[in-house]
Design a protein around this motif. Structure first.
Motif, PDB file in Angstrom:
ATOM      1  N   ALA A  36       0.837  -1.205   0.000  1.00 54.13           N
ATOM      2  CA  ALA A  36       0.000   0.000   0.000  1.00 54.13           C
ATOM      3  C   ALA A  36       0.871   1.254   0.000  1.00 54.13           C
ATOM      4  O   ALA A  36       0.493   2.286  -0.574  1.00 54.13           O
ATOM      5  CB  ALA A  36      -0.938  -0.001   1.202  1.00 54.13           C
ATOM      6  N   SER A  99       4.157  -1.271 -10.050  1.00 56.23           N
ATOM      7  CA  SER A  99       5.212  -2.225 -10.393  1.00 56.23           C
ATOM      8  C   SER A  99       6.439  -1.453 -10.886  1.00 56.23           C
ATOM      9  O   SER A  99       7.572  -1.783 -10.541  1.00 56.23           O
ATOM     10  CB  SER A  99       4.692  -3.136 -11.507  1.00 56.23           C
ATOM     11  OG  SER A  99       4.939  -4.456 -11.191  1.00 56.23           O
ATOM     12  N   ARG A 108      12.522   2.790  -3.106  1.00 53.15           N
ATOM     13  CA  ARG A 108      12.681   1.660  -2.182  1.00 53.15           C
ATOM     14  C   ARG A 108      13.440   2.093  -0.927  1.00 53.15           C
ATOM     15  O   ARG A 108      13.067   1.729   0.184  1.00 53.15           O
ATOM     16  CB  ARG A 108      13.381   0.464  -2.847  1.00 53.15           C
ATOM     17  CG  ARG A 108      12.682  -0.062  -4.075  1.00 53.15           C
ATOM     18  CD  ARG A 108      13.026  -1.519  -4.332  1.00 53.15           C
ATOM     19  NE  ARG A 108      12.425  -2.388  -3.347  1.00 53.15           N
ATOM     20  CZ  ARG A 108      11.179  -2.854  -3.398  1.00 53.15           C
ATOM     21  NH1 ARG A 108      10.408  -2.577  -4.411  1.00 53.15           N
ATOM     22  NH2 ARG A 108      10.709  -3.613  -2.431  1.00 53.15           N
ATOM     23  N   ILE A 131      10.436  -8.283   2.511  1.00 56.07           N
ATOM     24  CA  ILE A 131      10.489  -8.088   3.969  1.00 56.07           C
ATOM     25  C   ILE A 131      11.531  -9.022   4.590  1.00 56.07           C
ATOM     26  O   ILE A 131      12.402  -8.593   5.346  1.00 56.07           O
ATOM     27  CB  ILE A 131       9.102  -8.306   4.637  1.00 56.07           C
ATOM     28  CG1 ILE A 131       8.013  -7.497   3.923  1.00 56.07           C
ATOM     29  CG2 ILE A 131       9.168  -7.952   6.126  1.00 56.07           C
ATOM     30  CD1 ILE A 131       8.210  -6.016   3.879  1.00 56.07           C
ATOM     31  N   ASP A 183       8.128  -7.881 -10.866  1.00 63.48           N
ATOM     32  CA  ASP A 183       8.553  -7.906  -9.453  1.00 63.48           C
ATOM     33  C   ASP A 183       9.730  -8.865  -9.235  1.00 63.48           C
ATOM     34  O   ASP A 183      10.601  -8.607  -8.406  1.00 63.48           O
ATOM     35  CB  ASP A 183       7.394  -8.323  -8.536  1.00 63.48           C
ATOM     36  CG  ASP A 183       6.244  -7.319  -8.554  1.00 63.48           C
ATOM     37  OD1 ASP A 183       6.470  -6.177  -8.992  1.00 63.48           O
ATOM     38  OD2 ASP A 183       5.131  -7.680  -8.132  1.00 63.48           O
ATOM     39  N   ARG A 186      13.201  -7.520 -11.528  1.00 66.68           N
ATOM     40  CA  ARG A 186      13.883  -6.229 -11.346  1.00 66.68           C
ATOM     41  C   ARG A 186      15.231  -6.413 -10.647  1.00 66.68           C
ATOM     42  O   ARG A 186      15.434  -7.404  -9.929  1.00 66.68           O
ATOM     43  CB  ARG A 186      12.980  -5.257 -10.579  1.00 66.68           C
ATOM     44  CG  ARG A 186      12.774  -5.663  -9.153  1.00 66.68           C
ATOM     45  CD  ARG A 186      11.827  -4.729  -8.415  1.00 66.68           C
ATOM     46  NE  ARG A 186      11.625  -5.202  -7.072  1.00 66.68           N
ATOM     47  CZ  ARG A 186      10.484  -5.145  -6.411  1.00 66.68           C
ATOM     48  NH1 ARG A 186       9.419  -4.607  -6.973  1.00 66.68           N
ATOM     49  NH2 ARG A 186      10.400  -5.602  -5.177  1.00 66.68           N
TER      50      ARG A 186
HETATM   51  O1   DC Z   1       1.226  -6.302  -2.537  1.00 70.91           O
HETATM   52  P1   DC Z   1       0.707  -5.312  -3.569  1.00 70.91           P
HETATM   53  O2   DC Z   1       0.063  -5.972  -4.767  1.00 70.91           O
HETATM   54  O3   DC Z   1      -0.190  -4.266  -2.989  1.00 70.91           O
HETATM   55  O4   DC Z   1       2.019  -4.554  -4.117  1.00 70.91           O
HETATM   56  C1   DC Z   1       1.930  -3.543  -5.072  1.00 70.91           C
HETATM   57  C2   DC Z   1       3.226  -3.459  -5.863  1.00 70.91           C
HETATM   58  O5   DC Z   1       4.288  -3.008  -5.014  1.00 70.91           O
HETATM   59  C3   DC Z   1       3.714  -4.749  -6.508  1.00 70.91           C
HETATM   60  O6   DC Z   1       4.022  -4.499  -7.870  1.00 70.91           O
HETATM   61  C4   DC Z   1       4.957  -5.111  -5.779  1.00 70.91           C
HETATM   62  C5   DC Z   1       5.404  -3.855  -5.110  1.00 70.91           C
HETATM   63  N1   DC Z   1       5.934  -4.091  -3.761  1.00 70.91           N
HETATM   64  C6   DC Z   1       7.289  -4.145  -3.605  1.00 70.91           C
HETATM   65  O7   DC Z   1       8.025  -4.020  -4.588  1.00 70.91           O
HETATM   66  N2   DC Z   1       7.824  -4.331  -2.382  1.00 70.91           N
HETATM   67  C7   DC Z   1       7.037  -4.481  -1.312  1.00 70.91           C
HETATM   68  N3   DC Z   1       7.599  -4.659  -0.106  1.00 70.91           N
HETATM   69  C8   DC Z   1       5.645  -4.452  -1.455  1.00 70.91           C
HETATM   70  C9   DC Z   1       5.109  -4.269  -2.715  1.00 70.91           C
END
Ligand code: DC
Length: 230
Positions: A36, A99, A108, A131, A183, A186
């Protein structure tokens, strides 16, 4: 005693959001939906007219916008600079843009810093893509959820349909696959399973079943940690 940090990673549509909320509720922890946060930055880029190819501008935006979670009303609301954007961040267009935005290293860095500040005191269930590998590599418990792309696309399709969004199943599955590729492919913090994460396949299993398995893992880790201290 400091409460643990629980990391839940996996691709979209795997059940992360639902399961992390339920797990947090069961344990009396706080749930942090890091996706989010990335979504809110993508929406802010649209609102502020920031070019999604301009990494420096995206980074500045991620540093300055305030993303908050209002959990008071029972349901969680996502606030971007005080405005409720819970629905606006979930459209297919913002999903696709997120994305791209989330592949920007400066974005990030800003968001990972914020996630660490929030989660460090423990008692948090954080869900995302990085995470267990980047944000909290020392998290006490890590889960990596997986499910087939067809099933994840179907879940997403039903979710959007229930919200009254006009959607097409084949297109939704294709979008899920495109996001997976972005995802996982990258350079910066790609989606991958941490070596010490517990992998759970949610394809053919109900939420209750998966939640019970996750709770069992958490509780056995907690009792192992407690008996180690005696
Ligand atoms: O979990 P989600 O679908 O809401 O995530 C949205 C976008 O954010 C998805 O393309 C992946 C990215 N994302 C990320 O790169 N790193 C995270 N910790 C969470 C989400």
């Amino acid at each position: 005693m400091r409460k643990p940090i629980i990391a839940i990673d996996g691709p979209s549509g795997v059940g992360k959001s639902t399961l992390s909320k339920l797990l947090a509720r069961e344990l009396g922890f706080v749930n942090l939906d890091t996706g989010a946060m990335y979504r809110a930055v993508a929406l802010a880029a649209v609102q502020h007219g920031v070019d999604p190819d301009d990494d420096a501008a995206l980074g500045r935006l991620a540093e300055t916008v305030v993303v908050d979670f209002d959990r008071d009303a029972g349901t969680e609301r996502v606030l971007l600079d005080g405005e409720d954007v819970s629905a606006a961040i979930r459209t297919p267009e913002i999903s696709l843009l997120t994305s791209k935005v989330s592949a920007c290293p400066a974005v990030r860095e800003a968001l990972v810093r914020r996630q660490r500040e929030l989660g460090i005191r423990g008692g948090f269930v954080l869900e995302g893509r990085d995470i267990g590998t980047v944000v909290f590599p020392d998290a006490e418990v890590k889960f990596f959820l997986v499910a087939s792309a067809a099933e994840r696309g179907r879940r997403r399709f039903l979710e959007l349909q229930a919200k009254g969004v006009a959607v097409d199943l084949a297109k939704t599955v294709a979008e899920v696959e495109a996001r997976d590729a972005a995802d996982s492919g990258r350079t910066h913090s790609p989606l991958r399973r941490a070596a010490d994460a517990v992998a759970i396949d949610t394809t053919a299993r109900g939420i209750d079943q998966v939640l019970a398995e996750m709770l069992q893992v958490v509780r056995s880790r907690q009792s192992a940690a407690n008996s180690g201290k005696e």
